[in-house]
Structures are given as C-alpha cells and as structure tokens.
Write a protein that holds these residues in place. Structure first.
Motif, short mmCIF file in Angstrom:
data_model
loop_
_atom_site.label_atom_id
_atom_site.label_comp_id
_atom_site.label_asym_id
_atom_site.label_seq_id
_atom_site.Cartn_x
_atom_site.Cartn_y
_atom_site.Cartn_z
N CYS A 151 45.84 34.32 38.21
CA CYS A 151 45.07 34.07 37.00
C CYS A 151 44.49 35.41 36.50
O CYS A 151 43.96 36.19 37.29
CB CYS A 151 43.94 33.08 37.28
N ARG A 152 44.59 35.68 35.22
CA ARG A 152 44.08 36.95 34.68
C ARG A 152 42.56 36.92 34.61
O ARG A 152 41.96 35.90 34.28
CB ARG A 152 44.67 37.19 33.29
N ILE A 153 41.93 38.04 34.92
CA ILE A 153 40.48 38.16 34.80
C ILE A 153 40.15 38.42 33.34
O ILE A 153 40.29 39.55 32.84
CB ILE A 153 39.91 39.28 35.69
N ALA A 154 39.69 37.39 32.66
CA ALA A 154 39.44 37.48 31.22
C ALA A 154 38.28 38.43 30.91
O ALA A 154 38.25 39.06 29.85
CB ALA A 154 39.15 36.09 30.66
N ALA A 155 37.32 38.55 31.83
CA ALA A 155 36.14 39.38 31.59
C ALA A 155 36.48 40.86 31.49
O ALA A 155 35.66 41.66 31.02
CB ALA A 155 35.11 39.16 32.70
N LEU A 156 37.68 41.24 31.92
CA LEU A 156 38.11 42.64 31.83
C LEU A 156 38.96 42.89 30.59
O LEU A 156 39.64 43.92 30.48
CB LEU A 156 38.89 43.04 33.08
N GLN A 157 38.93 41.96 29.65
CA GLN A 157 39.67 42.10 28.39
C GLN A 157 39.31 43.42 27.71
O GLN A 157 38.14 43.75 27.54
CB GLN A 157 39.34 40.93 27.45
N GLY A 158 40.32 44.20 27.34
CA GLY A 158 40.07 45.47 26.66
C GLY A 158 39.79 46.63 27.60
O GLY A 158 39.66 47.77 27.17
N ILE A 159 39.71 46.35 28.90
CA ILE A 159 39.49 47.39 29.90
C ILE A 159 40.80 47.59 30.66
O ILE A 159 41.38 46.64 31.20
CB ILE A 159 38.36 46.99 30.89
N ARG A 160 41.27 48.83 30.70
CA ARG A 160 42.55 49.11 31.35
C ARG A 160 42.30 49.54 32.79
O ARG A 160 41.77 50.63 33.05
CB ARG A 160 43.30 50.19 30.59
N VAL A 161 42.65 48.70 33.74
CA VAL A 161 42.44 48.97 35.17
C VAL A 161 43.64 49.71 35.74
O VAL A 161 44.79 49.39 35.44
CB VAL A 161 42.19 47.65 35.94
N GLN A 162 43.34 50.70 36.57
CA GLN A 162 44.40 51.46 37.24
C GLN A 162 44.61 51.03 38.68
O GLN A 162 45.74 50.95 39.16
CB GLN A 162 44.06 52.96 37.22
N ARG A 163 43.49 50.79 39.41
CA ARG A 163 43.58 50.46 40.83
C ARG A 163 42.62 49.34 41.17
O ARG A 163 41.56 49.19 40.55
CB ARG A 163 43.22 51.67 41.71
N VAL A 164 42.98 48.56 42.20
CA VAL A 164 42.08 47.54 42.73
C VAL A 164 41.97 47.73 44.24
O VAL A 164 42.94 48.14 44.90
CB VAL A 164 42.59 46.11 42.39
#
Length: 551
Positions: free
Chosen positions: A249-262
């Motif tokens: 499921c996509r984390i909607a709260a990170l909309q517009g934020i480009r993540v590189q690493r988890v």
C-alpha cells in the motif's frame, strides 16, 4: 533541536570531521566478537556482518575472497554443516569462489546472501520457511535458491525476524517466510515456503530499494513513492492506522516527497528524501523516532537533525536505534542507547553510522554488510616515509662509514633546524659524515621522514648523543623511551652514564632507580667496577640519601 550529551563527545567537545582516510581501513574492532580474531586476521577483512541475538555470530570475507565464520552457530547459522560453536574463524568452503554483493539476517537467525552474479543463498533458522527452500528444516549449509529466481539477478536482500525479501535488477520484489501479519505481501496470512513475487500495487512499478522491520516490509520505487505491507500494530507502516496490511500500500502522507532510501528498525521506520530530509514513524518507546518524546507515530514525521543535508540513514530490525550521517560527515544517533532512551538526535564522535550500532545498540550487530574498498591513496606521511633513502628521487647523499644514505634537501630543511642552516649554502650533493655511526645517522634521517625510531637500546644511546648535539628534543625523548625498554642489570650502569653525559634527566632518574632496585647484582657487574670516579662518588652519595645501604 540538539541536546547536550557530553558522553558522546571526544575530550575536546568537538565532533570529528570525516575524511577520505577514514574509509581506508575497516575498523571491526568495535564489535566484541572480533576480539576472538588475531590482529593478522583482522587486517585481511574486507567485508563483515555481525548478527545473532547477542551479536555472537559473524561472517566476513578476506582480501583473497575467502569467506570465514565465527561464533555460537545457533541453528547452524554459520553454514558449516553442524551446530557446533567456534571461537576460531572457520572457512565457509561451500561458498568458495563466490563474491558477496549483499547480505541480511533474521532473528532465528537465518541468512540471505546474494553474490555479485545475482545468485541467492540461504541457511540457518527455518521454522517459518524463511530460507525459501520449500521446507521448515533448519539449513546447516548454504542452499542455492533458484525457484522463481532462476533467470533473475538479485541486487539487494532484506530480512525481517522470520521473513525474507529480495530485489532483482529489473525492479521486482520476491518474498517468502513467516506471514502471520501479511509481511510476505501475498494477500493472506499463510506462510510462504518459496520465493513469490510481490505484486498488487507493485505489479507495474520498478522498485529501487527494500527493507524489513521485525514483521513488516517496505519498498521504494523509482518515482520516490514508498509502498508498505505487513504488521502495523505500532504504526510502523506510516498509513495513519494500526491495522495490518496484507498487500503493498502506498504511503499517501508522503505525496509530493521523493524518497530515496528506507530503513527499518524493530518496529519503526526511517526514510531519506532526495533533498536530504529524514522522516520517521512507528514505535517510539526509546525515542527512536527522534521527536523528543516517546509517543508512537502512525504518520511520517520530520526528524530535525541539523541544517546540513542528511546523506545516510541507518536502522536494523533487531534494534530500537536510529542513526544518520550528514554531508559534512557528522554522525547522529537517537533511540535506544545501551538501555537508555535518547529522545532527540545527538552528535556522536563517530565518522560512520556503523559504529553507532557497534557501540550503542542492543544487541551489537551490524545494520548492513560492512565493506571497505581497497584504497591505494597514500597520505602525505605515508608518501614521505616511502621516499626515505630512495636514490631515484633524492637530491642529497650522505656518506657514513663507507655507506650511502639518500635524502631530500627540502624535507631536511623543513624538519630540522640544523639542516636549515647547514644546507643553506651547500652546493654539493654528497655530504661526508664521521661524527656518528651509520646505524645512528641512518636512524636520525629516517626519523625526519617517519617521526619514529627503530633501534636497539644500545644504538639508541648513540642517537641520544646525536639528538643532544642537534638539539632535537622530541627525538631525545624517543631515545630515552627506547633505552628504558632495554635496561637490564648488565647494562644499567652504562645507560646511567650515558644519561648523565647527555643531560637526559628523566632517563638518569629511571636508570638510578633501576640500579637501586637491583643493587646487589648491579654492584657485581663489570660496568660498576669500571665506573667513572666522579659518577661513582655521586652514585654512592645519592644511593645513601635514599637509604640504599641501610640494613
């Protein structure tokens, strides 16, 4: 938002700036398990992973591409074919010729390893099919996992407590093992005995990074979105709820934020954005979210580390500890620190995040496969040391006892006041030296290149004479240290005489005390019988004052 924590600082109270030289040597000595290895063995290590419930198991590779294992061997996790513990490194012959690209471990523990050719091998604990070989029998030796992966090149692996993920070069994720909370992402809660591709929302996505918490899974796709699945009781999926998620499921709260690493801890999650910002969510009982309190968060929350850009985040599923490294080389940690709770990011004296887990995390395990690339770069000091007595680059030659010593005028002028004046008007390239012996003069010149001396205590007396003559006070101290290390009853008087002659007061006092402590034997030596009259008189007088002749 940084709090004072003096215990993490060096004596100066300043952080240590990372330099290229810090990358040159893999300092595995911070992990207790490596105290079982000899210094020679440690020097050969190029990759290492410390794992196990107490950090009591380790796998490492050497410069010769050999793989060794060491430790308690719980459930056969060393891959040696037995469950016998070993305090001596044993070679893992079954993986002979294989080069490790990446490696991860579970809580059992079980191991998932990918080679540079993209093959996957697993072994160790297997009660929940986390080895992916279709059984629940513990794997005592590495097993090549090819089912559904035979035509795939695996480039990244991740383990939860009892489940496993791999990422292929074409951006696909495969999972297997324990699935009580949906962490395999299959849509059910049945354990998965063999690798199965994780689809659903990821079906058409290209994944670039994976990570596992204790019982959850994460994937970052090439667009910077984060997809999550599995256990969510502490909000570690970042979905704003605490319900488990059986499919990605996509984390909607990170909309517009480009993540590189988890990166995943035991039950918390960190992500790093392309702008160098860190977000955290999930369990927070030790302050591992870095928010200043112990309240769990089910939504991504910014972590304020410092104004500098963050370039690396670190966490592992066996710990409640978080770490980050800035572009300026500063390393911060927060969360569990040897039983304490650190609620906000704190500056450490380390130059890499790996050291945080070696020194502060419980257990002391590695959060990733440690690796050091061979570095052929020489420091200034190493370069100068190599050029000593090199006729190819020298522009000055000393002739001592019929032997040549090659040197460089500019370095001698920089390093020694005597040469600064004596070589100023010297147009010649050969200097004859008769005042000192060849070993002594060579040691002196070498000292100017290396800052160290390597001489016998007897020869060091001659160098002490030279150091006194040239007024080289630091060299004089080094000579005294060397002489002290070689004192014995036979030479004690001779060394005492030398100390007096060259006004080496610290050495004189040391030799005198040694003579007093061994007075009976020393007074029977030839050195005492041949002692200078004035020195003998002073020795007896001083010995009398300290009560050496009292019954």
């Amino acid at each position: 938002m940084e709090e004072e924590l003096p215990l993490f600082y060096g004596e100066s109270g300043k952080s240590v700036q990372a330099t290229l030289s810090s990358l040159k040597m893999l300092d595995v000595g911070k992990w207790p398990i490596f105290s079982l290895c000899s210094e020679e063995e440690l020097q050969l290590i190029r990759q290492a992973c410390v794992f196990g419930s107490a950090g009591n198991e380790v796998l490492y590779t050497t410069v010769n591409d050999e793989i060794f294992v060491l430790g308690t061997n719980c459930c056969g996790c060393l891959g040696l074919g037995d469950v016998q513990s070993t305090i001596e490194p044993r070679r893992l012959d079954s993986l002979s010729g294989k080069k490790i690209a990446c490696l991860s471990y579970g809580s059992g523990p079980h191991i998932v390893l990918a080679t540079t050719e993209g093959e996957v091998f697993t072994w160790g604990h297997n009660a929940y099919s986390q080895l992916g070989n279709g059984t629940t029998n513990h794997g005592l030796v590495p097993c090549h996992i090819s089912t559904n992966l035979s035509n795939k090149q695996v480039i990244e692996v991740a383990c939860g407590s009892y489940h496993s993920l791999v990422l292929t070069s074409d951006g696909e994720v495969f999972a297997w093992g324990y699935n009580n909370s949906g962490q395999v992402g299959s849509g059910s809660t049945a354990n998965q005995p063999i690798p199965r591709r994780v689809t659903g929302c990821l079906q058409t996505k290209a994944v670039v990074n994976i990570a596992c918490g204790q019982m959850c899974s994460m994937a970052v796709v090439d667009t910077g979105e984060v997809y999550v699945w599995g256990y969510n009781g502490n909000g570690q999926l970042g979905l704003g709820s605490s319900g488990n998620q059986p499919t990605p499921c996509r984390i909607a709260a990170l909309q517009g934020i480009r993540v590189q690493r988890v990166a995943c801890g035991y039950a918390h999650t960190l992500v790093l954005t392309d702008e160098g910002q860190v977000y955290a969510w999930g369990a927070n009982s030790y302050g591992q979210l870095g928010t200043g309190n112990k309240s769990n968060q089910s939504y991504p929350t910014p972590v304020v580390v410092e104004k500098d850009r963050i370039i690396e985040i670190a966490a592992c599923h066996s710990a409640h500890t978080s770490a980050a490294k800035t572009q300026g080389g500063h390393v911060y940690m927060w969360g569990q620190c040897r039983g304490q709770s650190v609620l906000l990011p704190h500056l450490t004296h380390f130059s890499c995040t790996d050291d945080v887990f070696a020194c502060f995390a419980t257990p002391a395990v590695t959060w990733r496969l440690l690796s050091v690339e061979p570095d052929d770069h020489l420091t200034v000091a190493e370069s100068l040391k190599r050029e000593f007595d090199n006729p190819d680059t020298a522009d000055l030659t000393f002739l001592v006892d019929g032997k040549y010593i090659y040197a460089h005028k500019v370095l001698l002028k920089i390093r020694c006041e005597h040469f600064r004046s004596s070589l100023e008007d010297n147009e010649g390239n050969v200097v004859e030296m008769s005042e000192f012996s060849y070993p002594v003069y060579r040691a002196f010149l070498e000292y100017l290149y290396t800052d160290s001396i390597s001489l016998s205590p007897e020869e060091a007396v001659g160098l002490l004479d030279l150091a006194t003559f040239y007024r080289e006070n630091r060299l004089k101290k080094l000579c005294q240290q060397t002489i002290k290390q070689g004192i014995c009853e036979e030479n004690a008087i001779a060394l005492l005489s030398a100390a007096v002659k060259y006004d080496a007061q610290d050495l004189e006092e040391f030799c005198f005390r040694f003579c007093i402590n061994h007075l009976t034997v020393v007074t029977q030596t030839s050195g005492f019988a041949e002692m200078d009259h004035d020195l003998l008189k002073n020795f007896i007088s001083k010995a009398s004052r300290v009560g050496a002749f009292k019954n």
